[in-house]
Design an enzyme around this catalytic site. Sequence first.
Site, PDB file in Angstrom:
ATOM      1  N   HIS A  18       0.846  -1.197   0.000  1.00 22.34           N
ATOM      2  CA  HIS A  18       0.000   0.000   0.000  1.00 22.34           C
ATOM      3  C   HIS A  18       0.884   1.252   0.000  1.00 22.34           C
ATOM      4  O   HIS A  18       2.128   1.144  -0.037  1.00 22.34           O
ATOM      5  CB  HIS A  18      -0.993  -0.018   1.158  1.00 22.34           C
ATOM      6  CG  HIS A  18      -0.376  -0.099   2.530  1.00 22.34           C
ATOM      7  ND1 HIS A  18       0.511   0.835   3.009  1.00 22.34           N
ATOM      8  CD2 HIS A  18      -0.515  -1.017   3.523  1.00 22.34           C
ATOM      9  CE1 HIS A  18       0.874   0.526   4.237  1.00 22.34           C
ATOM     10  NE2 HIS A  18       0.273  -0.611   4.566  1.00 22.34           N
ATOM     11  N   HIS A  21       3.973   1.493   2.506  1.00 20.83           N
ATOM     12  CA  HIS A  21       5.207   0.804   2.080  1.00 20.83           C
ATOM     13  C   HIS A  21       5.848   1.552   0.914  1.00 20.83           C
ATOM     14  O   HIS A  21       7.067   1.629   0.786  1.00 20.83           O
ATOM     15  CB  HIS A  21       4.907  -0.620   1.585  1.00 20.83           C
ATOM     16  CG  HIS A  21       4.044  -1.446   2.494  1.00 20.83           C
ATOM     17  ND1 HIS A  21       2.837  -1.977   2.106  1.00 20.83           N
ATOM     18  CD2 HIS A  21       4.219  -1.813   3.783  1.00 20.83           C
ATOM     19  CE1 HIS A  21       2.317  -2.663   3.107  1.00 20.83           C
ATOM     20  NE2 HIS A  21       3.115  -2.575   4.145  1.00 20.83           N
ATOM     21  N   CYS A 126       1.411  -9.447  20.849  1.00 19.27           N
ATOM     22  CA  CYS A 126       0.531  -8.920  19.800  1.00 19.27           C
ATOM     23  C   CYS A 126       0.982  -9.467  18.454  1.00 19.27           C
ATOM     24  O   CYS A 126       2.100  -9.217  18.010  1.00 19.27           O
ATOM     25  CB  CYS A 126       0.550  -7.394  19.770  1.00 19.27           C
ATOM     26  SG  CYS A 126      -0.329  -6.744  18.329  1.00 19.27           S
ATOM     27  N   CYS A 129       1.873  -6.729  15.753  1.00 19.65           N
ATOM     28  CA  CYS A 129       3.246  -6.212  15.841  1.00 19.65           C
ATOM     29  C   CYS A 129       4.263  -7.337  15.780  1.00 19.65           C
ATOM     30  O   CYS A 129       5.447  -7.087  15.585  1.00 19.65           O
ATOM     31  CB  CYS A 129       3.500  -5.503  17.163  1.00 19.65           C
ATOM     32  SG  CYS A 129       2.397  -4.184  17.590  1.00 19.65           S
ATOM     33  N   CYS A 143      -3.722  -3.358  21.859  1.00 21.26           N
ATOM     34  CA  CYS A 143      -2.521  -2.819  21.234  1.00 21.26           C
ATOM     35  C   CYS A 143      -2.922  -1.536  20.509  1.00 21.26           C
ATOM     36  O   CYS A 143      -3.826  -1.552  19.675  1.00 21.26           O
ATOM     37  CB  CYS A 143      -1.944  -3.828  20.238  1.00 21.26           C
ATOM     38  SG  CYS A 143      -0.788  -3.055  19.074  1.00 21.26           S
ATOM     39  N   HIS A 146      -2.695  -1.911  16.596  1.00 15.90           N
ATOM     40  CA  HIS A 146      -3.506  -2.888  15.872  1.00 15.90           C
ATOM     41  C   HIS A 146      -4.913  -3.049  16.415  1.00 15.90           C
ATOM     42  O   HIS A 146      -5.717  -3.778  15.843  1.00 15.90           O
ATOM     43  CB  HIS A 146      -2.775  -4.235  15.809  1.00 15.90           C
ATOM     44  CG  HIS A 146      -1.497  -4.148  15.029  1.00 15.90           C
ATOM     45  ND1 HIS A 146      -0.293  -3.879  15.605  1.00 15.90           N
ATOM     46  CD2 HIS A 146      -1.274  -4.222  13.695  1.00 15.90           C
ATOM     47  CE1 HIS A 146       0.640  -3.808  14.676  1.00 15.90           C
ATOM     48  NE2 HIS A 146       0.074  -4.015  13.499  1.00 15.90           N
ATOM     49  N   LYS A 303      -6.754   6.623  10.001  1.00 11.50           N
ATOM     50  CA  LYS A 303      -5.779   5.558   9.824  1.00 11.50           C
ATOM     51  C   LYS A 303      -6.158   4.739   8.596  1.00 11.50           C
ATOM     52  O   LYS A 303      -7.343   4.512   8.352  1.00 11.50           O
ATOM     53  CB  LYS A 303      -5.796   4.673  11.076  1.00 11.50           C
ATOM     54  CG  LYS A 303      -4.590   3.783  11.168  1.00 11.50           C
ATOM     55  CD  LYS A 303      -4.677   2.844  12.358  1.00 11.50           C
ATOM     56  CE  LYS A 303      -3.867   1.613  11.975  1.00 11.50           C
ATOM     57  NZ  LYS A 303      -3.161   0.972  12.990  1.00 11.50           N
ATOM     58  N   LYS A 306      -8.078  -1.760   6.201  1.00 14.07           N
ATOM     59  CA  LYS A 306      -8.957  -2.514   5.316  1.00 14.07           C
ATOM     60  C   LYS A 306     -10.402  -2.357   5.727  1.00 14.07           C
ATOM     61  O   LYS A 306     -11.279  -2.240   4.880  1.00 14.07           O
ATOM     62  CB  LYS A 306      -8.562  -3.982   5.357  1.00 14.07           C
ATOM     63  CG  LYS A 306      -7.631  -4.344   4.249  1.00 14.07           C
ATOM     64  CD  LYS A 306      -7.619  -5.837   4.070  1.00 14.07           C
ATOM     65  CE  LYS A 306      -6.193  -6.261   3.782  1.00 14.07           C
ATOM     66  NZ  LYS A 306      -5.816  -7.482   4.425  1.00 14.07           N
TER      67      LYS A 306
END
Length: 480
Positions: A18, A21, A126, A129, A143, A146, A303, A306
Amino acid sequence: MKKFYITTPVYYVNDVPHIGHTYTTVAADVLARWHRLAGDKVFFLTGADEHGAKIEEKARDMKIEPEEYADEISGKFRQAWQGLNISFDNFIRTTDEKHMAAVQKALQFMYDKGDIYLGKYEGLYCRGCEQYKSERDLVNGLCPDHKIAPEKMSEECWTFKLSKYQDELLALFKKDKLKILPAERKNEIISFYEKEGLEDVSFSRKNIAWGIPIPWDKSHTVYVWADAFLNYLTGLGWSGEFNKSKIENLKSKMSMWPPTAQLMSKDILRVHTTIWPAMLLSLGLALPETIFVHGFFQINGQKMSKSLGNVISPDELVNKYGVDATRYLIMSAAAFGHDGDISFEKFDAKYNADLANGLGNLTSRVSNLIEKNELELKLKPDQDKKLIREFIKSMRDFKFDEALKLLWSVLRRGDETLSEKKPWQITDKKKIKNILEPIAQDILNAANLLKPFMPTVAEKVIKQFSDKRIKKGESLFPRI
Ligand code: MSP
């Protein structure tokens, strides 16, 4: 010849590539190209992180073997980077046989040295992570990155003596022996070392089959981060050989070691300034020179996720804007080192303003006028020493957005001169030439510095404006 070894993180294959990256990877490519142009010996490494609980689980959900799943997604990363003209020298996969064998050798070395012992981990983990968590890391039991509740773990594990390296590492950070940039990130890590400090960390998992077996205890697999970090070594061809703590092939394969710059975002800074350099100290290897942490992209203030359906992929961008424009839009979207808020609306507006109207329109108007008036110009690409100096400074400081702004201020000046002097209303060719020549020279100067950011467009403009007889070219950026 100076060497320049640059890395991106190896990205997890639990997700397709995405724009996050893409940001890191394009930035690394810009630096790699810039240093190649400067004549440095460059090695640019990127790749895929394919082991661990999260990927094992993802493959299970999809009812395919993890190997097959990892092949597919790592292929997508590779393709995405090829599609963006990323000039990596190696794309490493942590499932490469050679990488896995080297990881085993490295761990065996650390074990033989007494840096790994049998312990027990009781606490939280987690999967998002792939990290062990303490209560104080959590927000309302979740977390914060996440938004999932970490699992409770209690298992015997091979444990790395991370705490042993606390003082040595802290001293190194303070002396900038491993530079952490921007400065506020260095302060954050120093304060973490001083307030919380390092605890030993589990380096093996008993119940995760999708990993590299611990060489002296095959009932465990290597902790995915310990596996992943070593990519920065194996990506150069290092085979994990030690000869009385010295590396075999030190001169050949390892001549690029250590990394000059390691790029990443803030989410993985902590592990990169604790476990990673501690492993290197344990292995007796030099530490990276600089870790540069860029900001996080949000999409329209949210953020990227998906579940929100707002994930932007590199393919979408390339299809809409083209390769070089995508590279430009990403690199100019935020101050490098700071968070940025992006959206297709913002990209459209910037595309039209800076590329269609800016660079595109200016080159086409100027070349058109030069051709129509049959002017002969002799231009050279490096005529603005002040611009070059300032540009080099911005690049050295990782201020890519500012480097681009410098070039666009030059282009804007050209636009303004055109509107002011209106050469199309003049008939005297000499006067026209006096107006157009400096603008064309500016375009060529800017295009020459633009090469690492927009390699194809820059070359086109350079070719066009280096001709004695400049001709109007094709339109570089059709309006959106
Ligand atoms: N596999 C580990 C890294 C191991 S390196 C030894 C990992 N992978 S990841 O796929 O989650 O990649 C994280 C990195 O992707 C970030 O540090 C950053 O480089 C990039 N980004 C992911 N999302 C991002 C944004 N939303 N914005 C900017 N960069 C982001 O962690």
